[in-house]
Design an enzyme around this catalytic site. Structure first.
Site, short mmCIF file in Angstrom:
data_model
loop_
_atom_site.label_atom_id
_atom_site.label_comp_id
_atom_site.label_asym_id
_atom_site.label_seq_id
_atom_site.Cartn_x
_atom_site.Cartn_y
_atom_site.Cartn_z
N ASP A 1 0.87 -1.17 0.00
CA ASP A 1 0.00 0.00 0.00
C ASP A 1 0.91 1.22 0.00
OD1 ASP A 1 -1.69 2.12 0.51
OD2 ASP A 1 -2.47 1.32 2.41
N ASN B 1 3.29 3.69 -10.44
CA ASN B 1 2.05 3.59 -11.22
C ASN B 1 0.80 3.74 -10.36
OD1 ASN B 1 0.38 2.77 -13.57
ND2 ASN B 1 0.04 0.92 -12.36
N TYR C 1 -7.38 14.42 -8.45
CA TYR C 1 -6.51 13.55 -9.25
C TYR C 1 -5.62 14.37 -10.18
CZ TYR C 1 -5.47 10.15 -13.02
OH TYR C 1 -4.87 9.38 -13.97
N LYS D 1 -1.57 14.62 -10.25
CA LYS D 1 -0.75 14.28 -11.41
C LYS D 1 0.12 15.46 -11.84
CE LYS D 1 -2.00 9.97 -12.26
NZ LYS D 1 -1.06 8.84 -12.14
N THR E 1 -8.48 0.09 -19.55
CA THR E 1 -8.16 -0.74 -18.40
C THR E 1 -9.47 -1.16 -17.72
OG1 THR E 1 -8.06 1.13 -16.85
CG2 THR E 1 -6.02 0.55 -18.02
#
Length: 257
Positions: free
Chosen positions: A63, A90, A156, A160, A191
């Protein structure tokens, strides 16, 4: 000779998608790979698949939100393979936005930043001494076009963008120590996150100059390049692997919706 002969790599969130494709690609090119994921069973399946194909891989539950778990994963890689040459960050978290920005939740914001940005920081911090010792260390961060342009997902996207900044600052720090640090910014990639949304993917395909969304193998190929000696004079770079979407300015609202 394979590009990653006598190399060892650690990949986070490698139990599926981009991470799994990257683990397979590096193993095919000779790397010994530690497949890490918060889901140890998923990591184990990927590692077993690599071994079935003649590669060398181990799995490890990790984790990236837990410093002790990150340090244990790095220690296991070094103990198992005798070295660490490549780190691929990743892992990420991405929660949907609230309808109104003022209704955004602190916990969602904190989680997306902690896993996506701080998780990569934890991994790089733990791995760096070993990457320096290898004499050819490379870190490849998986960013996103969200960190370059507006595609929604406030937390998010901020994470990034922060990861791209960390890539540049760490490249400057680690370069004199023999470690390269680069980032790949993928566009939409097919994905498991898109399972059951084929119609939406078909709509988005039309917005990419190359006429399709990405596949995990597309990103894995770029990782293999940046992690290899073929990119020996490349560091601090942000490489869009996005079918050309950041080269155009139309259709963004459709992509966000």
């Amino acid at each position: 000779m394979k590009r990653f002969e006598d190399h060892a790599a650690l990949i986070t969130a490698a139990g599926s998608g981009i991470g799994a494709a990257t683990a397979h690609r590096l193993a095919e090119e000779g790397a010994r790979v530690l497949v890490t994921d918060i889901d140890e069973a998923a990591a184990g399946k990927v590692a077993a698949s690599i071994r079935e194909q003649g590669g060398t891989a181990r799995e490890f539950a990790c984790d990236v939100g837990d410093r002790a778990a990150v340090e244990a994963a790095v220690a296991y890689a070094v103990e198992t393979f005798g070295r660490l040459d490549v780190l691929v960050n990743n892992a990420c978290a991405c929660h949907p936005d609230a309808p109104l920005f003022e209704d955004e939740d602190d916990e969602v914001w904190a989680t997306d930043l902690d896993i996506t940005l701080t998780g990569a920081y934890r991994c790089a911090r733990a791995a760096l001494p070993h990457l320096v010792a290898s004499g050819r260390g490379a870190i490849v961060n998986i960013g996103s076009v969200n960190g370059i342009q507006d595609f929604g997902n406030h937390a998010y996207s901020a994470a990034k963008a922060g990861l791209a900044s960390l890539t540049r600052t760490l490249a400057g720090h680690a370069g004199p120590r023999g470690v390269r640090v680069n980032l790949i910014a993928p566009g939409t990639v097919r994905t498991a996150a898109w399972a059951g949304r084929d119609e939406q993917l078909d709509t988005m395909r039309e917005l990419y100059p190359l006429g399709r969304v990405g596949e995990p193998a597309d990103i894995a190929a770029a990782v293999a390049f940046l992690a290899s000696s073929d990119a020996a004079w490349v560091t601090g770079a942000v490489l869009p692997v996005d079918g050309g979407t950041t080269a155009i300015s139309s259709g963004f609202k459709i992509m966000r919706d």
